[in-house]
Design a protein around this motif. Structure first.
Motif, PDB file in Angstrom:
ATOM      1  N   GLU A 427      -5.659  34.173 -23.280  1.00  0.00           N
ATOM      2  CA  GLU A 427      -4.945  33.598 -22.144  1.00  0.00           C
ATOM      3  C   GLU A 427      -4.915  32.080 -22.182  1.00  0.00           C
ATOM      4  OE1 GLU A 427      -3.196  35.523 -20.141  1.00  0.00           O
ATOM      5  OE2 GLU A 427      -3.916  37.138 -21.439  1.00  0.00           O
ATOM      6  N   GLY A 428      -5.474  31.495 -23.254  1.00  0.00           N
ATOM      7  CA  GLY A 428      -5.419  30.050 -23.392  1.00  0.00           C
ATOM      8  C   GLY A 428      -6.380  29.292 -22.496  1.00  0.00           C
ATOM      9  N   GLN A 429      -7.406  29.962 -22.002  1.00  0.00           N
ATOM     10  CA  GLN A 429      -8.424  29.307 -21.186  1.00  0.00           C
ATOM     11  C   GLN A 429      -9.636  28.965 -22.044  1.00  0.00           C
ATOM     12  OE1 GLN A 429      -8.676  32.663 -18.268  1.00  0.00           O
ATOM     13  NE2 GLN A 429      -8.475  31.029 -16.750  1.00  0.00           N
ATOM     14  N   GLY A 430     -10.430  28.015 -21.541  1.00  0.00           N
ATOM     15  CA  GLY A 430     -11.722  27.787 -22.159  1.00  0.00           C
ATOM     16  C   GLY A 430     -12.663  28.927 -21.809  1.00  0.00           C
ATOM     17  N   VAL A 431     -13.681  29.129 -22.639  1.00  0.00           N
ATOM     18  CA  VAL A 431     -14.628  30.228 -22.432  1.00  0.00           C
ATOM     19  C   VAL A 431     -16.054  29.690 -22.520  1.00  0.00           C
ATOM     20  CG1 VAL A 431     -15.570  32.365 -23.405  1.00  0.00           C
ATOM     21  CG2 VAL A 431     -13.088  32.025 -23.289  1.00  0.00           C
ATOM     22  N   LEU A 432     -16.864  30.015 -21.526  1.00  0.00           N
ATOM     23  CA  LEU A 432     -18.299  29.789 -21.612  1.00  0.00           C
ATOM     24  C   LEU A 432     -18.932  31.144 -21.904  1.00  0.00           C
ATOM     25  CD1 LEU A 432     -20.852  28.101 -21.398  1.00  0.00           C
ATOM     26  CD2 LEU A 432     -20.866  28.554 -18.932  1.00  0.00           C
ATOM     27  N   LEU A 433     -19.437  31.294 -23.095  1.00  0.00           N
ATOM     28  CA  LEU A 433     -20.035  32.554 -23.530  1.00  0.00           C
ATOM     29  C   LEU A 433     -21.547  32.423 -23.435  1.00  0.00           C
ATOM     30  CD1 LEU A 433     -19.580  35.380 -24.761  1.00  0.00           C
ATOM     31  CD2 LEU A 433     -19.676  34.305 -27.026  1.00  0.00           C
ATOM     32  N   LEU A 435     -24.932  34.206 -23.969  1.00  0.00           N
ATOM     33  CA  LEU A 435     -25.544  35.336 -24.665  1.00  0.00           C
ATOM     34  C   LEU A 435     -27.014  35.501 -24.320  1.00  0.00           C
ATOM     35  CD1 LEU A 435     -24.002  34.715 -28.217  1.00  0.00           C
ATOM     36  CD2 LEU A 435     -23.159  36.237 -26.425  1.00  0.00           C
ATOM     37  N   SER A 436     -27.513  34.696 -23.383  1.00  0.00           N
ATOM     38  CA  SER A 436     -28.948  34.722 -23.076  1.00  0.00           C
ATOM     39  C   SER A 436     -29.361  35.959 -22.302  1.00  0.00           C
ATOM     40  CB  SER A 436     -29.321  33.471 -22.273  1.00  0.00           C
ATOM     41  OG  SER A 436     -28.715  33.512 -20.984  1.00  0.00           O
ATOM     42  N   GLY A 437     -28.407  36.598 -21.608  1.00  0.00           N
ATOM     43  CA  GLY A 437     -28.733  37.768 -20.807  1.00  0.00           C
ATOM     44  C   GLY A 437     -29.273  37.429 -19.437  1.00  0.00           C
ATOM     45  N   SER A 438     -29.447  36.147 -19.136  1.00  0.00           N
ATOM     46  CA  SER A 438     -30.035  35.752 -17.856  1.00  0.00           C
ATOM     47  C   SER A 438     -28.996  35.411 -16.799  1.00  0.00           C
ATOM     48  CB  SER A 438     -30.943  34.536 -18.060  1.00  0.00           C
ATOM     49  OG  SER A 438     -30.172  33.402 -18.441  1.00  0.00           O
ATOM     50  N   GLY A 439     -27.778  35.118 -17.212  1.00  0.00           N
ATOM     51  CA  GLY A 439     -26.740  34.721 -16.266  1.00  0.00           C
ATOM     52  C   GLY A 439     -26.971  33.357 -15.668  1.00  0.00           C
ATOM     53  N   ARG A 440     -27.842  32.555 -16.285  1.00  0.00           N
ATOM     54  CA  ARG A 440     -28.243  31.292 -15.687  1.00  0.00           C
ATOM     55  C   ARG A 440     -27.125  30.264 -15.637  1.00  0.00           C
ATOM     56  NH1 ARG A 440     -28.528  30.785 -20.803  1.00  0.00           N
ATOM     57  NH2 ARG A 440     -28.920  28.833 -21.917  1.00  0.00           N
ATOM     58  N   LEU A 441     -26.072  30.437 -16.460  1.00  0.00           N
ATOM     59  CA  LEU A 441     -24.985  29.470 -16.493  1.00  0.00           C
ATOM     60  C   LEU A 441     -23.790  29.891 -15.638  1.00  0.00           C
ATOM     61  CD1 LEU A 441     -24.989  28.631 -20.307  1.00  0.00           C
ATOM     62  CD2 LEU A 441     -25.809  27.171 -18.453  1.00  0.00           C
ATOM     63  N   ARG A 442     -23.877  31.070 -15.037  1.00  0.00           N
ATOM     64  CA  ARG A 442     -22.733  31.579 -14.279  1.00  0.00           C
ATOM     65  C   ARG A 442     -22.342  30.638 -13.146  1.00  0.00           C
ATOM     66  NH1 ARG A 442     -20.701  36.710 -13.610  1.00  0.00           N
ATOM     67  NH2 ARG A 442     -22.526  37.602 -14.665  1.00  0.00           N
ATOM     68  N   GLU A 443     -23.298  30.200 -12.369  1.00  0.00           N
ATOM     69  CA  GLU A 443     -22.990  29.345 -11.221  1.00  0.00           C
ATOM     70  C   GLU A 443     -22.425  28.003 -11.684  1.00  0.00           C
ATOM     71  OE1 GLU A 443     -25.125  27.384  -7.271  1.00  0.00           O
ATOM     72  OE2 GLU A 443     -26.206  28.835  -8.533  1.00  0.00           O
ATOM     73  N   ALA A 444     -22.984  27.451 -12.763  1.00  0.00           N
ATOM     74  CA  ALA A 444     -22.490  26.170 -13.271  1.00  0.00           C
ATOM     75  C   ALA A 444     -21.045  26.294 -13.736  1.00  0.00           C
ATOM     76  CB  ALA A 444     -23.374  25.681 -14.412  1.00  0.00           C
ATOM     77  N   ALA A 445     -20.701  27.440 -14.318  1.00  0.00           N
ATOM     78  CA  ALA A 445     -19.343  27.627 -14.843  1.00  0.00           C
ATOM     79  C   ALA A 445     -18.308  27.716 -13.742  1.00  0.00           C
ATOM     80  CB  ALA A 445     -19.288  28.884 -15.704  1.00  0.00           C
ATOM     81  N   THR A 446     -18.714  28.142 -12.549  1.00  0.00           N
ATOM     82  CA  THR A 446     -17.744  28.307 -11.460  1.00  0.00           C
ATOM     83  C   THR A 446     -17.200  26.965 -10.961  1.00  0.00           C
ATOM     84  OG1 THR A 446     -19.490  28.314  -9.781  1.00  0.00           O
ATOM     85  CG2 THR A 446     -18.839  30.444 -10.703  1.00  0.00           C
ATOM     86  N   ALA A 447     -17.785  25.868 -11.397  1.00  0.00           N
ATOM     87  CA  ALA A 447     -17.291  24.558 -10.965  1.00  0.00           C
ATOM     88  C   ALA A 447     -15.945  24.233 -11.591  1.00  0.00           C
ATOM     89  CB  ALA A 447     -18.314  23.475 -11.324  1.00  0.00           C
ATOM     90  N   TRP A 448     -15.550  24.964 -12.635  1.00  0.00           N
ATOM     91  CA  TRP A 448     -14.286  24.699 -13.335  1.00  0.00           C
ATOM     92  C   TRP A 448     -13.386  25.927 -13.239  1.00  0.00           C
ATOM     93  CZ3 TRP A 448     -18.884  22.616 -14.841  1.00  0.00           C
ATOM     94  CH2 TRP A 448     -18.902  21.215 -15.008  1.00  0.00           C
ATOM     95  N   ASP A 449     -12.247  25.759 -12.568  1.00  0.00           N
ATOM     96  CA  ASP A 449     -11.370  26.910 -12.374  1.00  0.00           C
ATOM     97  C   ASP A 449     -10.527  27.223 -13.603  1.00  0.00           C
ATOM     98  OD1 ASP A 449      -9.651  24.782 -12.286  1.00  0.00           O
ATOM     99  OD2 ASP A 449      -9.002  25.105 -10.208  1.00  0.00           O
ATOM    100  N   LEU A 451     -12.017  27.582 -16.603  1.00  0.00           N
ATOM    101  CA  LEU A 451     -13.048  27.993 -17.546  1.00  0.00           C
ATOM    102  C   LEU A 451     -13.485  29.419 -17.220  1.00  0.00           C
ATOM    103  CD1 LEU A 451     -14.926  27.104 -19.863  1.00  0.00           C
ATOM    104  CD2 LEU A 451     -16.533  26.282 -18.134  1.00  0.00           C
ATOM    105  N   ARG A 452     -13.466  30.254 -18.220  1.00  0.00           N
ATOM    106  CA  ARG A 452     -13.815  31.669 -18.046  1.00  0.00           C
ATOM    107  C   ARG A 452     -15.270  31.901 -18.461  1.00  0.00           C
ATOM    108  NH1 ARG A 452     -10.649  36.630 -21.142  1.00  0.00           N
ATOM    109  NH2 ARG A 452     -11.646  38.353 -20.018  1.00  0.00           N
TER     110      ARG A 452
END
Length: 501
Positions: A427-433, A435-449, A451-452
């Protein structure tokens, strides 16, 4: 008024048009040729090799299966079951053995559908990219050669086919003789030619008089492929042949006889064209609201088939940056990184072309130099070096950051659910992948609409805990098992702006 006008409906122009439309921009493509079909675009004269980097690009936009089908190749055959490439082309007509490549010398790679090169044609590439353009309802106006370009603070006016077209931005993808480049005043510098090259489809009196493959001779080089009547040759005449002249049977036969040292007879010439090794590059790829991509930005000899791959890379790099600029959410300086990143790649390809010409150039030391190069390329290290230079997978943009993946194309990681990283970029979006299994970056990623966020685990994570991947598939930030993630917000801000307001 369109957001962007693109001059040129070749592979680079069409690929770029699709990237802009994918991001929601309105695009108009102007093409000087009336008919998109041409004999020189189909096999054998239209034969082209896409390197693994370009194959990966088509994979990331969901077009690889269609391209493989249009090319007559099953995409599954290009899955790297062995973990390494099978075909690595040639250097100066010296063919290389893929068995000499150690997959371990290609770090951060995983086997996948885009691990190898793909033999295709300009016709097949055009067919797939035109279908994409049609799906996005991109306007393509044909039989309208661009004759003039004028820009002001608010946009660009393009005169083509006697009409004026207005847009916010213009991208010249109109080839080596680019009208856009000349009209906009870009500086184009480089080196003059040493040879005239020819490619033709002919009928031989005795085809077996010329062996298949590359043949380096005291007078130049010739190539005969398995395709019926397909021949290429290089005549070191200083590029003296005038392309405005007709390519007659007598002329082509004389050149082939001189270069091959045989008495070969050409009974008939069905189609032929000429080229040179003139190597030129624009000093910048941007002048205000006008940009260049593909052959409009750089020309060189087609040795090793790097031209199409270089242009596709330009389009992939420019598309999301120009779209972000058009739509008003680009961080400061984003569009200028296009020249900053792609100009060194173009310069490297031009030098690679010049090195091959120097190796093939006839002269007193030619045979000795060719023997030396052949010995060096016959080693695993030599073959791997050529592969790294031509695969499109090993170049690194200078993006800062200590992790060795930053600035490189992302590995096509396979998640445990069967999804590949390349598929997440469609879809031509950036991706934050993550792989840690902790989900610790999920909240930080939501700051950019734009970024997937994707959390999960990979079947082989290559020692990676998290990756921030730009829309063009380049790693902007990476975290290994031993490093911290403190720089993620800064990296995301650099490429995706200030985030949500």
């Amino acid at each position: 008024m369109h957001d962007v006008v693109i001059a040129g409906a070749g592979p680079v122009g069409l690929f770029l048009a699709g990237e802009l439309a994918l991001a929601g921009c309105s695009v108009l493509v102007l093409e000087q040729d009336e008919d998109p079909r041409a004999a020189w675009k189909s096999f054998p004269l239209g034969l082209r090799g896409l390197n693994p980097g370009s194959v990966e690009t088509f994979h990331r936009r969901g077009m690889l299966d269609a391209l493989s089908a249009a090319s007559g190749v099953d995409a599954a055959e290009f899955a790297a079951n062995s973990g390494g490439p099978r075909s690595v082309s040639h250097f100066a007509g010296i063919e290389l053995d893929a068995a000499d490549i150690d997959p371990a010398s290609l770090p951060y790679r995983v086997p996948g559908p885009a691990s190898e090169s793909l033999m295709t044609s300009l016709e097949a590439v055009g067919e797939v990219l035109t279908a994409r353009a049609d799906a996005y309802r991109i306007g393509i106006v044909r039989d309208v050669p661009v004759t003039a370009v004028e820009q002001d603070a608010d946009g660009v006016t393009v005169t083509a086919g006697g009409k004026e077209y207005r847009a916010g931005w213009l991208v010249g993808c109109d080839g080596g003789r680019s009208v856009v480049r000349r009209s906009a005043g870009f500086t184009f510098v480089g080196t003059e030619p040493l040879f005239t090259g020819y490619v033709a489809r002919v009928t031989f009196d005795d085809p077996d008089a010329l062996p298949l493959g590359f043949s380096l001779t005291p007078a130049g080089m010739y190539l005969r492929t398995p395709f019926d009547g397909h021949v290429g040759m290089m005549d070191f005449d200083g590029g003296a042949f005038d392309r405005r002249q007709e390519l007659t049977r007598d002329h082509l036969q004389a050149v082939l006889r001189r270069v091959s040292g045989t008495g070969v007879i050409l009974k008939e010439v069905h189609l032929a064209s000429s080229f040179t090794d003139r190597a030129m590059q624009a000093t910048t790829y941007r002048q205000g609201r006008i940009l260049l991509a593909g052959d409009a930005a750089h020309i060189h000899a087609p040795l090793g088939g790097q031209g199409l791959n270089l242009g596709i890379g330009d389009a992939m790099n420019l598309g999301w940056k120009l779209a972000a600029t058009v739509r008003g959410f680009a961080p400061e300086g984003l569009l200028d990184t296009y020249t900053g990143e792609r100009h060194p790649v173009g310069a490297s390809v031009l030098d690679w072309s010049r090195a091959q010409v120097a190796t093939m150039r006839p002269g007193p030391g030619a045979a000795a130099l060719q023997r030396l190069i052949r010995d060096l390329l016959g080693t695993p290290a030599g073959t791997a070096h050529v592969y790294r230079r031509t695969s499109g997978l090993c170049h690194r943009y200078d993006l800062g950051g200590e992790h060795p993946l930053v600035g490189r194309t992302a590995p096509d990681l396979l998640l445990v659910d069967g999804t590949r990283l390349g598929e997440l970029l469609r879809e031509g979006q950036g991706v934050l992948l993550d792989l840690s299994g902790s989900g610790r970056l999920r909240e930080a990623a939501t700051a950019w609409d734009r970024l997937r966020y994707i959390g999960g685990q990979a079947r082989d994570d290559l020692g990676i805990r998290a990756l921030l991947v730009r829309p063009d598939g380049i790693v902007a930030w990476a975290e290994g098992h031993e490093t911290a993630s403190a720089t993620f917000p800064q990296a995301a801000g650099r490429w995706f702006g200030r985030g949500k307001s």
